[in-house]
Design a protein around this motif. Structure first.
Motif, PDB file in Angstrom:
ATOM      1  N   UNK A 296       0.632  -1.375   0.085  1.00  0.00           N
ATOM      2  CA  UNK A 296       0.113  -0.050   0.251  1.00  0.00           C
ATOM      3  C   UNK A 296       0.939   1.609   0.271  1.00  0.00           C
ATOM      4  N   UNK A 297       2.178   1.046   0.301  1.00  0.00           N
ATOM      5  CA  UNK A 297       2.771   2.525   0.654  1.00  0.00           C
ATOM      6  C   UNK A 297       3.712   2.784  -0.401  1.00  0.00           C
ATOM      7  N   UNK A 298       4.129   1.519  -0.855  1.00  0.00           N
ATOM      8  CA  UNK A 298       4.719   1.433  -2.483  1.00  0.00           C
ATOM      9  C   UNK A 298       6.677   1.066  -2.069  1.00  0.00           C
ATOM     10  N   UNK A 299       6.507   0.508  -0.572  1.00  0.00           N
ATOM     11  CA  UNK A 299       7.774   0.232  -0.275  1.00  0.00           C
ATOM     12  C   UNK A 299       8.321  -0.940  -1.436  1.00  0.00           C
ATOM     13  N   UNK A 300      10.145  -0.485  -1.353  1.00  0.00           N
ATOM     14  CA  UNK A 300      10.534  -1.430  -2.645  1.00  0.00           C
ATOM     15  C   UNK A 300      10.603  -3.199  -1.903  1.00  0.00           C
ATOM     16  N   UNK A 301      10.424  -4.014  -2.950  1.00  0.00           N
ATOM     17  CA  UNK A 301      10.093  -3.772  -4.447  1.00  0.00           C
ATOM     18  C   UNK A 301       8.975  -4.107  -5.206  1.00  0.00           C
ATOM     19  N   UNK A 302       7.776  -3.328  -3.894  1.00  0.00           N
ATOM     20  CA  UNK A 302       6.838  -2.988  -4.520  1.00  0.00           C
ATOM     21  C   UNK A 302       6.399  -1.853  -5.048  1.00  0.00           C
ATOM     22  N   UNK A 303       7.147  -0.899  -5.192  1.00  0.00           N
ATOM     23  CA  UNK A 303       6.968   0.622  -4.973  1.00  0.00           C
ATOM     24  C   UNK A 303       6.635   0.933  -6.836  1.00  0.00           C
ATOM     25  N   UNK A 304       6.794  -0.438  -8.223  1.00  0.00           N
ATOM     26  CA  UNK A 304       6.250   0.168  -8.746  1.00  0.00           C
ATOM     27  C   UNK A 304       5.130   0.968  -9.265  1.00  0.00           C
ATOM     28  N   UNK A 305       4.193   0.563  -8.794  1.00  0.00           N
ATOM     29  CA  UNK A 305       2.492   0.189  -9.050  1.00  0.00           C
ATOM     30  C   UNK A 305       2.652   2.428  -8.934  1.00  0.00           C
ATOM     31  N   UNK A 306       3.265   2.930  -7.730  1.00  0.00           N
ATOM     32  CA  UNK A 306       3.039   4.314  -7.599  1.00  0.00           C
ATOM     33  C   UNK A 306       3.091   5.099  -8.929  1.00  0.00           C
ATOM     34  N   UNK A 307       4.437   5.234  -9.435  1.00  0.00           N
ATOM     35  CA  UNK A 307       4.927   5.753 -10.630  1.00  0.00           C
ATOM     36  C   UNK A 307       3.794   5.593 -11.673  1.00  0.00           C
TER      37      UNK A 307
END
Length: 769
Positions: free
Chosen positions: A221-232
């Motif tokens: 949910x808070x776009x932490x690595x490695x799940x961050x790519x959805x936010x850009x």
């Protein structure tokens, strides 16, 4: 409770009312939508004085008491912080949108989704029941999906929305698993009651699994690595969406979850170490990426990821000063990031571009907007006298007293903040400084809401910096003790000359130096593309593509549209299950003494069954096969009659009769004779059918030798007449105890019957056939 419940649900009700207004009417009164968040902000502000004095408000309404799920809400300092951010920034965004999307044909739909999202966030941060928190959590993901894909005619918007929903949906499943497991461990679904026994989490055998679940939920949910790519990717949404979702609401949901449950893991070093490592990697990686971005929203996206990484990093340090720094930084980031997003939106709205390499000199036309961008950039970089300066000093105070390795922690924080200074200046100052490129052409002055709204947020950054006691009284004074049990450090803009001031000066000077000596360009940005193959997004998309290929192969192999293939696969699978069970754990025996001698009517029925089976298998006519199956069904009815089950016999008789009639009606137009398959297929089918029947029979024999559980039987027998006033237990079970199952079955059969009837009555013309 009734008033508070109405407040929480008001956003959903409002979204429904918008449909009744109509698109044309709403276009003339878009300001009306802004009254909702403004009213909610005033309502939640009315609790501020009492909560500042340490009071906590609880609101409870029973919902599904049998499952322990209730509409249980709790308003304390932490919840108040987020409700004020949600409604405050929401009011700004709602007003800003009236001009930014003025005349848009889908404006009403935009406000519908935005209202639903706001209501979901308010429910999330005030829920005191872990299941209702999960429900609101999922509502934020669903509503954000529609907001991100608002420009649904564009393929990138749709793709970005799907990626965002996939990643945050994965976190939602993890949160549900955490909720169920936590409830099983603590024996309650109430979050406040869970907090009263943190040792249960720390000492339980499943504490590691709980941590994994909450990490997955928060990090996605808070776009932490490695799940961050959805936010850009989510920046494909209109700027008001980016402002709201990615500065003050959705991306902060994971931070809220970590803060809320931090007391549960207070004595677990692995919890804080994991947060420290993930936060550090995220903030450094994202801050470095801002060096190569040329799109203003792209720069803000990665600086947002970096800021979220800082928050997780601070929570991971786990000290009183670090928690205080995280709380203050939540406010700092919400104000300056929302302001910079709105500044970017106005630039794009007036100039038609967000490319930082093509922007400059806009201060001559957009001076008020330039002032707002400049103040927001100062707060982003931690310049005095903004609240950002205080927030940065608190970060350094936390790292210097971090305990594990103060030097390393401080070095990482300084490097990150230097790049954040650069990113803030690039967005808030660069478009307005220098000469205006001729390619921009004439730029008109914007509507006052397009510069006044970001100005309000920037002014608050300055106001809170000059009077930090306001932030301390509202939030840190009571939130920090709530999470750590210790008093928070005093907030002040000046603590004298010390190491922290020196680090702040290094940060500001380093960021300014990079701003003047490093010029982003499309060449540098494209140069980073060669590393995309190793980026988490590329790896995730490759996995998704592989998953799709495997799914396609399995679907074409096992679900190719032929009923015979489906039946074959089901029988093979069941044969394997039964066969493995029989061979691994054989418990099959028969007491021959208990087997009674067959009488003449049983012999006749058995003979009829064998003849009908053989006839059905070897006939070449579909209708003959149907008749054979009908005879087999009627022989089963006779067995039920002879063994004292007339009700089952009547049911079986009715079903078999209806089945035969339907088959005949459907198949009478088909060819009279069916061309049989080759000998190999027939042999295969025979082996599968025989194996399945054999193993099923052996399994039934095993079941017959087990001691039956009588509790359910006794319950139905004892209560059939007293509760349902029926003497036939089977009928009572079907009609009363399992009435909903029976009703749904009747509905399904009715729908199927209507469909069959419609097909039978369908008369197509030659050209329609």
């Amino acid at each position: 409770m009734t008033v508070f419940l109405i407040v929480i649900l008001s956003s959903f009700v409002f979204s429904l009312l918008l449909f009744g207004i109509g698109q044309k009417t709403f276009q003339r009164m878009t300001w009306f939508a802004a009254l909702l968040p403004i009213s909610l902000f005033i309502y939640f502000s009315s609790f501020a004085r009492s909560i500042m004095d340490g009071e906590v408000f609880n609101f409870f309404t029973s919902w599904v008491p049998s499952l322990g799920i209730n509409l249980d809400f709790r308003l304390d300092n932490l919840a108040l912080l987020f409700t004020l951010l949600i409604t405050g920034v929401g009011s700004i965004v709602f007003l800003y949108t009236t001009q930014y999307l003025k005349g848009h044909p889908k404006l009403m739909r935009f406000y519908v989704f935005l209202s639903i999202f706001m209501g979901a966030m308010l429910g999330l941060v005030t829920s005191n029941n872990i299941i209702t928190l999960f429900i609101f959590w999922e509502l934020t993901s669903i509503s954000s999906f529609f907001l991100i894909s608002f420009n649904n005619t564009e393929s990138p918007s749709r793709k970005s929305a799907i990626i965002a929903l996939t990643i945050t949906g994965l976190g939602g499943l993890a949160l549900l698993a955490f909720a169920v497991l936590a409830a099983q461990i603590t024996g309650t679904l109430s979050i406040s009651e869970m907090l009263q026994s943190p040792e249960v989490f720390a000492n339980h055998q499943y504490s590691v699994i709980l941590m994994v679940f909450i990490f997955l939920a928060a990090f996605t949910k808070s776009a932490q690595f490695p799940f961050h790519f959805w936010l850009p990717g989510a920046m494909k949404a209109p700027t008001p969406v980016s402002t709201y979702l990615h500065s003050a609401t959705m991306v902060k949901a994971g931070i809220y979850l970590l803060l809320r449950f931090t007391p549960h893991f207070q004595n677990n070093s692995y919890f804080f170490t994991t947060l420290l490592i993930v936060g550090a990697i995220t903030m450094l990686y994202a801050a470095f990426q801002t060096l190569f971005k040329t799109d203003l929203k792209g720069i803000l996206a990665y600086s947002t990821i970096g800021a979220l990484g800082i928050m997780v990093f601070l929570i991971g340090i786990g000290t009183t000063s670090s928690i205080t720094a995280a709380i203050v930084f939540i406010v700092v980031h919400a104000l300056y990031k929302a302001s910079l997003f709105l500044v970017t939106g106005t630039i794009d709205h007036q100039a038609g571009t967000r490319d930082v390499t093509q922007l400059g000199g806009l201060r001559k036309v957009l001076m008020p907007l330039a002032i707002a961008g400049f103040i927001a950039a100062l707060s982003s970089g931690g310049f005095p006298p903004t609240i950002g300066f205080i927030g940065k000093d608190l970060i350094y105070e936390a790292t210097l007293n971090g305990g594990l390795n103060p030097t390393l922690l401080t070095t990482m924080a300084v490097l990150t903040n230097i790049l954040m200074v650069f990113a803030g200046l690039l967005v808030g100052v660069k478009p307005f400084s220098g000469k205006k490129p001729e390619a921009l052409g004439e730029i008109k002055k914007p509507h006052f809401l397009l510069w006044f709204m970001p100005m309000i947020l920037a002014a608050l950054s300055l106001l809170f910096g000059l009077f930090p006691a306001m932030v301390e009284a509202l939030f840190t004074k009571n939130i920090t003790p709530l999470l750590t049990g210790e008093a928070s450090p005093h907030l002040a803009i000046w603590h004298g000359f010390n190491l922290i001031i020196l680090l702040s000066a290094i940060t500001i000077l380093g960021g300014i130096a990079i701003y003047f000596f490093w010029k982003p360009s499309h060449k540098k940005e494209s140069g980073m593309l060669k590393f995309d193959a190793f980026a988490p997004k590329s790896l995730a998309l490759k996995f998704a593509d592989l998953f799709q290929r495997i799914s396609y192969f399995l679907t074409r192999t096992f679900q190719n549209g032929y009923l015979r293939r489906y039946v074959l696969i089901i029988l093979v699978l069941l044969t394997l299950v039964f066969g493995i069970h029989v061979f691994i754990n054989p418990r099959i025996f028969l007491e021959l003494k208990e087997i009674k001698a067959l009488n003449w009517n049983e012999i006749v029925i058995l003979a009829m069954m064998l003849v009908s089976i053989i006839f059905t298998v070897f006939t070449k006519s579909r209708l003959s096969a149907i008749a054979g199956m009908g005879v087999l069904g009627y022989t089963m009815c006779l067995i039920f009659v002879f063994y004292g089950a007339p009700d089952l016999a009547m049911t079986q008789f009715s079903i078999d009769t209806l089945t035969v009639i339907l088959f005949v009606l459907v198949l009478y137009r088909l060819p009279k004779y069916l061309k049989l398959s080759n000998r190999t297929n027939r042999l295969r089918d025979g082996i599968i059918a025989t194996s399945f029947g054999t193993f099923l029979a052996l399994t039934i024999i095993e079941i017959m030798n087990e001691n039956p559980i009588k509790s359910t039987t006794q319950y139905y027998a004892e209560n059939a007449y007293t509760l349902a006033k029926g003497k036939n237990v089977v009928n009572v079970i079907l009609v009363d105890f399992r009435g909903f199952d029976t009703m749904i079955e009747i509905v399904v059969l009715s729908i199927a019957a209507i469909g069959v009837f419609a097909l039978l009555k369908l008369h197509l013309k030659k050209h329609e056939k």
